[in-house]
Design an enzyme around this catalytic site. Structure first.
Site, PDB file in Angstrom:
ATOM      1  N   GLY A  45       0.789  -1.191  -0.095  1.00 34.67           N
ATOM      2  CA  GLY A  45      -0.003   0.106  -0.086  1.00 34.67           C
ATOM      3  C   GLY A  45       0.824   1.001   0.082  1.00 34.67           C
ATOM      4  O   GLY A  45       2.094   1.309   0.169  1.00 34.67           O
ATOM      5  N   GLN A  50       3.097   9.906   1.457  1.00 33.50           N
ATOM      6  CA  GLN A  50       4.458   9.197   1.405  1.00 33.50           C
ATOM      7  C   GLN A  50       5.236   9.622   0.141  1.00 33.50           C
ATOM      8  O   GLN A  50       6.477   9.434  -0.079  1.00 33.50           O
ATOM      9  CB  GLN A  50       4.482   7.670   1.429  1.00 33.50           C
ATOM     10  CG  GLN A  50       3.682   7.076   2.603  1.00 33.50           C
ATOM     11  CD  GLN A  50       3.753   5.743   2.623  1.00 33.50           C
ATOM     12  OE1 GLN A  50       2.633   5.267   2.201  1.00 33.50           O
ATOM     13  NE2 GLN A  50       4.652   4.818   2.967  1.00 33.50           N
ATOM     14  N   CYS A 101       6.510  -0.463   6.343  1.00 38.60           N
ATOM     15  CA  CYS A 101       6.222   0.536   5.740  1.00 38.60           C
ATOM     16  C   CYS A 101       7.290   1.059   4.737  1.00 38.60           C
ATOM     17  O   CYS A 101       8.375   1.151   5.172  1.00 38.60           O
ATOM     18  CB  CYS A 101       5.920   1.618   6.616  1.00 38.60           C
ATOM     19  SG  CYS A 101       5.431   3.001   6.129  1.00 38.60           S
ATOM     20  N   LEU A 102       6.911   1.400   3.671  1.00 40.72           N
ATOM     21  CA  LEU A 102       7.848   1.907   2.442  1.00 40.72           C
ATOM     22  C   LEU A 102       8.917   3.057   3.048  1.00 40.72           C
ATOM     23  O   LEU A 102       9.710   3.423   2.924  1.00 40.72           O
ATOM     24  CB  LEU A 102       7.330   2.180   1.276  1.00 40.72           C
ATOM     25  CG  LEU A 102       6.857   0.862   0.360  1.00 40.72           C
ATOM     26  CD1 LEU A 102       6.376   1.370  -0.888  1.00 40.72           C
ATOM     27  CD2 LEU A 102       7.925   0.193   0.243  1.00 40.72           C
ATOM     28  N   HIS A 143      -3.658   1.073   8.152  1.00 43.32           N
ATOM     29  CA  HIS A 143      -2.316   1.371   8.033  1.00 43.32           C
ATOM     30  C   HIS A 143      -2.171   2.613   6.925  1.00 43.32           C
ATOM     31  O   HIS A 143      -1.496   3.726   7.535  1.00 43.32           O
ATOM     32  CB  HIS A 143      -1.053   0.187   7.583  1.00 43.32           C
ATOM     33  CG  HIS A 143       0.264   0.672   7.319  1.00 43.32           C
ATOM     34  ND1 HIS A 143       1.176   0.255   8.173  1.00 43.32           N
ATOM     35  CD2 HIS A 143       1.068   1.762   6.443  1.00 43.32           C
ATOM     36  CE1 HIS A 143       2.245   0.715   7.803  1.00 43.32           C
ATOM     37  NE2 HIS A 143       2.013   1.600   6.788  1.00 43.32           N
ATOM     38  N   GLU A 144      -2.513   2.621   5.802  1.00 46.21           N
ATOM     39  CA  GLU A 144      -2.653   3.660   4.958  1.00 46.21           C
ATOM     40  C   GLU A 144      -3.305   4.908   5.224  1.00 46.21           C
ATOM     41  O   GLU A 144      -2.966   6.187   5.239  1.00 46.21           O
ATOM     42  CB  GLU A 144      -3.092   3.261   3.505  1.00 46.21           C
ATOM     43  CG  GLU A 144      -2.369   2.209   2.778  1.00 46.21           C
ATOM     44  CD  GLU A 144      -0.845   2.426   3.090  1.00 46.21           C
ATOM     45  OE1 GLU A 144      -0.355   3.204   3.004  1.00 46.21           O
ATOM     46  OE2 GLU A 144       0.025   1.094   3.176  1.00 46.21           O
ATOM     47  N   HIS A 147      -1.542   6.920   7.750  1.00 45.46           N
ATOM     48  CA  HIS A 147      -0.568   7.906   6.969  1.00 45.46           C
ATOM     49  C   HIS A 147      -1.425   9.173   6.791  1.00 45.46           C
ATOM     50  O   HIS A 147      -0.951  10.341   6.979  1.00 45.46           O
ATOM     51  CB  HIS A 147      -0.096   7.325   5.885  1.00 45.46           C
ATOM     52  CG  HIS A 147       1.118   6.494   5.838  1.00 45.46           C
ATOM     53  ND1 HIS A 147       2.362   6.799   6.457  1.00 45.46           N
ATOM     54  CD2 HIS A 147       1.210   5.225   5.611  1.00 45.46           C
ATOM     55  CE1 HIS A 147       3.220   6.088   6.408  1.00 45.46           C
ATOM     56  NE2 HIS A 147       2.407   4.705   5.848  1.00 45.46           N
TER      57      HIS A 147
HETATM   58 CO    CO Z   1       3.208   2.831   5.656  1.00 45.62          CO
END
Ligand code: CO
Length: 179
Positions: A45, A50, A101-102, A143-144, A147
């Site tokens: 995701g 991000q 997480c990226l 999670h997304e 953000h």
């Molecule tokens: Co993340």
């Protein structure tokens, strides 16, 4: 186009995103770029923040679970979720999941979230959608969306685990800057 992924502790990640008002070509380019970027870095995701865009936009693509088959773990185009201005209208249950997480590459930790959720959002054309999600997909949504509210998953860690993470992360950043 692949965009640069912003990593922790960049303060941009703490910014609260705002709703999309116009569903235009610019939004479609953003979504396409987010997909290219998620693809490139192998994420499940990605939230717009991000890549530095403070809009309530996220994408999710859960790899298929087809053990033994050739396509196991692949992300299929038809499974891509593009969500604009999402809100959770229902949540229940509890699930512990080992998240990554990226924006915090290489780090994983267990986080407890709701096991089942219902979300309402708009697709890229401004059509309202409702989705029921559970297990891994529910985790990815939460999670997304976190953000979008300016938070990251490590904020769920206990005081000691967070301290340990910060120390390790600083050490890693220092090492990377020497390279
Ligand atoms: Co993340």
């Amino acid at each position: 186009m692949i965009r640069e992924v912003i990593t922790y502790p960049n303060p941009i990640l703490r910014k609260k995103s705002r709703d999309v008002e116009v569903f235009d070509k610019e939004l479609h380019t953003l979504l396409d770029d987010m997909n290219d970027t998620m693809d490139k870095y192998g994420g499940v995701g990605l939230a717009a923040i991000q890549i530095g865009i403070d809009l309530n936009v996220l994408i999710i693509n859960i790899p298929i679970d087809n053990e033994g088959a050739e396509n196991d773990g692949k992300q299929l185009d038809e499974n891509l979720i593009e969500a604009i201005n999402p809100i959770v209208t229902h949540k229940d249950g509890e699930l512990v999941f080992n998240e990554g997480c990226l924006s915090i590459p290489g780090f994983h930790a267990e986080v407890t979230r709701a096991e089942n959720i219902i979300v309402e959002y708009f697709d890229r054309h401004g059509e309202k959608q409702t989705m029921k999600a559970n297990d891994f997909l529910a985790i990815a949504w939460q999670h997304e969306m976190e953000h979008l509210s300016g938070h990251v998953f490590i904020e769920h860690l206990s005081f000691l685990k967070r301290k340990k993470f910060e120390k390790e992360w600083k050490r890693q950043l220092k090492e990377n800057s020497k390279k």
